[in-house]
Design an enzyme around this catalytic site. Structure first.
Site, short mmCIF file in Angstrom:
data_model
loop_
_atom_site.label_atom_id
_atom_site.label_comp_id
_atom_site.label_asym_id
_atom_site.label_seq_id
_atom_site.Cartn_x
_atom_site.Cartn_y
_atom_site.Cartn_z
N LYS A 1 42.75 41.91 31.24
CA LYS A 1 44.06 41.56 31.80
C LYS A 1 44.91 42.80 31.83
O LYS A 1 44.71 43.73 31.04
CB LYS A 1 44.75 40.50 30.92
CG LYS A 1 45.75 39.66 31.70
CD LYS A 1 45.02 38.61 32.52
CE LYS A 1 45.96 37.63 33.17
NZ LYS A 1 45.22 36.43 33.58
N1 GLU Z 1 44.90 35.73 37.02
C1 GLU Z 1 43.96 34.67 37.26
C2 GLU Z 1 43.57 33.99 35.98
O1 GLU Z 1 44.31 33.98 35.01
C3 GLU Z 1 42.79 35.11 38.12
C4 GLU Z 1 41.98 36.25 37.58
C5 GLU Z 1 40.93 36.78 38.57
O2 GLU Z 1 40.81 36.22 39.65
O3 GLU Z 1 40.28 37.75 38.22
O4 GLU Z 1 42.54 33.37 35.87
#
Ligand code: GLU
Length: 425
Positions: A112
């Site tokens: 993240k």
């Molecule tokens: N931000 C989204 C999540 O929390 C998507 C992450 C992604 O598609 O890599 O799952």
């Protein structure tokens, strides 16, 4: 769009993620060293960088990128732009990505990123400069086979296009697979924007059907948050005939007992100030706390962490909670809801539709072969229902709640893969 945290004290999301992990891993027969290994982020990058603002001032910004685990494949996870992002929130979100990807059987680890900023007070030009500079600062951490960012709160397809362009300019050729959630005209996937919300409703619908609730028009749904996840959850539920009686965003909650016309709401936010719900005419205003405690059947928190806490969980009247947000429920709230008999479809299952279609986008980009939206939605449903079945099987086997079952399923996969690969050197 974010909804203000309602919790009175600050609850650290990383502590929540670790408590959930400790609770689940206790059921698994893994070597103690591997259990400890899986608790740690693999690597963390913290950056501070200047951005020239439109008025000529230079402002410093702080950002992060955390790789939690890469045992199953390259790390994957969004980038969040929000005023209160900190390293512990990013650590928690990275850990949840590891479990989410493992749960839906994607060949990814978890990561993240975040930048401390308020994107809603910045111009497009300022956001572009901030994004390009942040992408450059983390460029050693990301690559199409190492770590693949995506949108999260406060970022969107345009943000991803800027990151893709910055990366491509740096290496000297176009690399669409460096990010997912891109605009379709630069290699994005059909159905990606809607995917997280759609997945939330696929899971909700499955839970209701299994519980014998087969008539959507009798089910009253309250949705907290009207950003990317909440909007498309509301839209998909509405299209399936569910009655959406309340929605909310930072400007407050909006209630209509007869059911909101979500097409009308979406038409309103397309042209309203900051695309917010303020002033929406065909509903009565309610507070965020009133929305959470509404007389309804399904509550879908689709905004921030720590919304259902030890302080308010006892007030919840819904019999089903479907977590569109990451980490919306604290362990105290989990215990209260479980003892009240409220079923929870946990975040790592309910909101996994986004990363699932991100995976489809990455695969399509690497193969330069693109699918139509019917194919994307069919495969999305297949992946989520299979994961749902796996969680139910684990729940029955270990006699635990759905969150613990989802975490056990995911942790077991990552733990087993760690043993198979062995510890280097
Ligand atoms: N931000 C989204 C999540 O929390 C998507 C992450 C992604 O598609 O890599 O799952």
């Amino acid at each position: 769009m974010a909804v203000q945290a309602q919790a009175t004290e600050h609850i650290n999301p990383y502590e929540v993620a670790l408590r959930q992990y400790d609770r689940a891993v206790a059921y698994l027969d893994l070597p103690a060293g591997i259990k400890t290994f899986l608790r740690y982020p693999k690597r963390e990058l913290s950056v501070n960088f200047p951005v020239r603002m439109d008025n000529g001032d230079i402002r410093m910004f702080s950002g992060y990128r955390v790789h939690h685990n890469t045992v199953l494949g390259p790390s994957k996870g969004g980038i969040r732009y929000a005023p209160r992002v900190d390293i512990d929130e990013v650590r928690a979100l990275a850990m949840w990505m590891t479990w989410k990807c493992a749960l839906v059987n994607l060949p990814y680890g978890g990561a993240k990123g975040g930048v401390v900023c308020d994107p809603y007070t910045m111009s497009q030009n300022e956001l572009e400069r901030l994004t390009r500079r942040y992408a450059t600062e983390i460029i050693l951490f990301i690559s199409p086979h190492g770590d693949i960012p995506a949108p999260d709160m406060g970022t969107n397809a345009q943000t991803m296009a800027w990151i893709m362009d910055t990366y491509s300019m740096t290496v000297g050729y176009s690399v669409p697979a460096i990010v997912t959630g891109k605009p379709i005209n630069v290699g994005g996937s059909q159905g990606r924007t809607e995917a997280t919300g759609r997945g939330v409703i696929i899971c909700m619908d499955e839970a209701l059907r299994r519980g014998g609730h087969t008539n959507p028009s009798e089910i009253r749904v309250a949705i907290q948050g009207f950003g990317n996840v909440g909007t498309y959850a509301a839209k998909h539920a509405y299209d399936l005939g569910y009655k959406i009686i309340a929605i909310s965003d930072v400007t407050g909650g909006y209630y209509n007992g007869k059911g909101l016309d979500i097409d009308d709401v979406m038409a309103y936010t397309r042209t309203s100030q900051h695309h917010q719900l303020a002033g929406y005419p065909n509903a009565d205003p309610i507070s965020n706390e009133e929305l959470l405690a509404l007389e309804c059947d399904v509550l879908a928190p689709c905004a921030l962490e720590n919304q259902l806490t030890g302080d308010n969980a006892a007030n919840i009247k819904a019999f089903l909670v479907v977590e569109g947000a990451n980490g919306p429920t604290t362990p105290e709230a989990d215990d209260i809801l479980f003892s009240k008999g409220v079923e929870i479809i946990p975040d790592i299952l309910a909101n996994a539709g986004g990363v699932t279609v991100s995976y489809f986008e990455w695969v399509q980009g690497l193969q330069s072969f693109f699918w139509d939206v019917e194919e994307v939605n069919r495969q999305l449903r297949r992946v989520l229902i299979r994961a749902y079945d796996d969680v139910v099987q684990t729940r029955d086997q270990y006699e635990v709640d759905m969150r613990t079952a989802a975490q056990i399923t995911a942790i077991k996969r990552v733990g087993d893969a760690t043993r198979t690969r062995g510890i280097y050197p």
